[in-house]
Design a protein around this motif. Sequence first.
Motif, PDB file in Angstrom:
ATOM      1  N   UNK A  54       0.798  -1.217   0.000  1.00 39.11           N
ATOM      2  CA  UNK A  54       0.000   0.000   0.000  1.00 39.11           C
ATOM      3  C   UNK A  54       0.840   1.281   0.000  1.00 39.11           C
ATOM      4  N   UNK A  55       2.027   1.227   0.594  1.00 38.42           N
ATOM      5  CA  UNK A  55       2.827   2.444   0.670  1.00 38.42           C
ATOM      6  C   UNK A  55       3.737   2.603  -0.552  1.00 38.42           C
ATOM      7  N   UNK A  56       4.229   1.487  -1.078  1.00 42.04           N
ATOM      8  CA  UNK A  56       5.153   1.572  -2.205  1.00 42.04           C
ATOM      9  C   UNK A  56       4.486   1.146  -3.508  1.00 42.04           C
ATOM     10  N   UNK A  57       3.782   0.006  -3.466  1.00 44.18           N
ATOM     11  CA  UNK A  57       3.243  -0.570  -4.695  1.00 44.18           C
ATOM     12  C   UNK A  57       2.118   0.245  -5.313  1.00 44.18           C
ATOM     13  N   UNK A 114      11.197   0.173 -10.010  1.00 46.18           N
ATOM     14  CA  UNK A 114      10.077   0.877  -9.376  1.00 46.18           C
ATOM     15  C   UNK A 114      10.536   2.192  -8.761  1.00 46.18           C
ATOM     16  N   UNK A 115      11.701   2.143  -8.104  1.00 45.04           N
ATOM     17  CA  UNK A 115      12.237   3.353  -7.484  1.00 45.04           C
ATOM     18  C   UNK A 115      12.533   4.409  -8.545  1.00 45.04           C
ATOM     19  N   UNK A 116      13.160   3.985  -9.634  1.00 48.86           N
ATOM     20  CA  UNK A 116      13.494   4.952 -10.684  1.00 48.86           C
ATOM     21  C   UNK A 116      12.227   5.512 -11.344  1.00 48.86           C
ATOM     22  N   UNK A 136       8.688  10.112 -12.153  1.00 51.19           N
ATOM     23  CA  UNK A 136       7.384  10.795 -12.110  1.00 51.19           C
ATOM     24  C   UNK A 136       7.393  11.893 -11.050  1.00 51.19           C
ATOM     25  N   UNK A 137       8.035  11.622  -9.910  1.00 53.00           N
ATOM     26  CA  UNK A 137       8.025  12.581  -8.810  1.00 53.00           C
ATOM     27  C   UNK A 137       8.880  13.814  -9.071  1.00 53.00           C
ATOM     28  N   UNK A 195       8.495   8.879  -0.206  1.00 55.02           N
ATOM     29  CA  UNK A 195       8.368   7.626   0.546  1.00 55.02           C
ATOM     30  C   UNK A 195       8.831   6.410  -0.267  1.00 55.02           C
ATOM     31  N   UNK A 196       8.302   6.258  -1.490  1.00 55.75           N
ATOM     32  CA  UNK A 196       8.692   5.066  -2.255  1.00 55.75           C
ATOM     33  C   UNK A 196      10.190   5.022  -2.535  1.00 55.75           C
TER      34      UNK A 196
END
Length: 449
Positions: free
Chosen positions: A56-59, A395-397, A402-403, A435-436
């Motif tokens: 929920x926090x990362x995915x 996923x991090x990249x 996007x961020x 966070x992610x």
Amino acid sequence: MSQANGNSRGFWASRMGFVLAASGSAVGLGNVWKFPYIVGENGGGAFVLVYLVCIFVIGLPIMLAEFTLGRKTQLSPVGAFRTLAPKGPWVGVGYMGVLCGFLILSFYGVVGGWTLAYIVKSLTQAINFASPKEAGAFFGSFISNTGEVTFYHALFMALCVGIVYKGVHGGIEKACDVLMPTLVIFLLLLMGRALTLPGAMEGVRFYLLPDFGKITPNVVLIAMGQAFFSLSLGMGAMLTYGSYLPEKENLTSSTVYVVLFDTFIALMMGMVVFPAVFAMGLEPMEGPGLVFSVLPAVFSSMPLGGLVSVIFFVLLAIAALTSGISLLEVVVSWFIDQWGWNRSKAVLFSGGIIFAFGVPSGLSFGLLADAKLMGMTFFDHVDNIASNYLLPLGGMLTAIFVGWVWGPKAAQAEIEKHETEFHWAAVWAFLIRYVSPAAVACVFLAKFI
Ligand code: TRP
């Protein structure tokens, strides 16, 4: 972004179809085969908790980011990053996705082959065991049989190739409509059976009561890898599916449906497997063979068990197929975009080399079982590199892109196109910017230091 290229690329016919197809990609062997055995290997309830936090926090925020990137650019990963950031290294994230699809499908196809073999074995009534030990021994001798494993592996890959070759939309959308609900009904029935076995509560306790002493950096890394794997994130598969979306569809609620559905299936599968494992006096630490030795033993103890077994493995194979094609599609679309190949050449070539690279994974339980490097087989290494390192890194990249590069404002504009306001925009921007990426970075650091 215009949809002028819509006819050649294809679009989901309905939002329901999109949600089910994305769920078809997400719900697969990761939920039904992998989740139970890694919960078993990594300490039960505590692992489940860490996993849920990761989902929920990362995915969830990253899935929305992938859908948004795909719908905005209407391109697959390499093209999407190149379009939004023509200069700089970001296109590399797209290439990493292609590599990752290649690696994951190579061992995924092996396990997909096991499910096909178990359909055939159920039909010929070979799945009928007096004891779980017998079921385990049967599985052990099957996966060490080079010819059989390679044959079913090839068959699974051929099915993926066949579907992707023809294009997926009509078939997959329609198939998922029927199959996903059927899968749920079957899992509910199996859960009823498993929970009423004598001794089942011991398993429920192992599964649900967290023992926080068991949480180590490595356990968190594995939970995070599994969250990415199960949601099909970190390599552009969801980005690609998002690229087939018409503008009017609601991205945020679609994301929530897919995440909840995927999580629900995984959690329910644990409620089938662990009660059964403990009731049958087996060890939860069994590894990749867990589901294949425990469930057949449960089926054998049920009335009409033979029939249930056939239907269950058919559903499992279909869940695996709908995921396998999403992995293959990412590789194929790269050959088409980058090398200008036509679809049939791209599909046959990538299917062929992915199969060939997967053969040593298939033999990792027999012929090559002793060929270990740092205590792990070829199969384990490919899975570990792709799932636990490349997916979280990808996923991090994606989150950072996007961020910080494309920007949450631009993403929000895409999300709100044709939609009511995105009320959670600020929360999402915070998760995706800070966070992610920080969570993935911390887990990597903790692991290496
Ligand atoms: N999510 C699928 C499963 O749980 C596997 C899968 C399909 C996948 N496409 C993916 C994993 C893309 C990572 C990336 O079985």
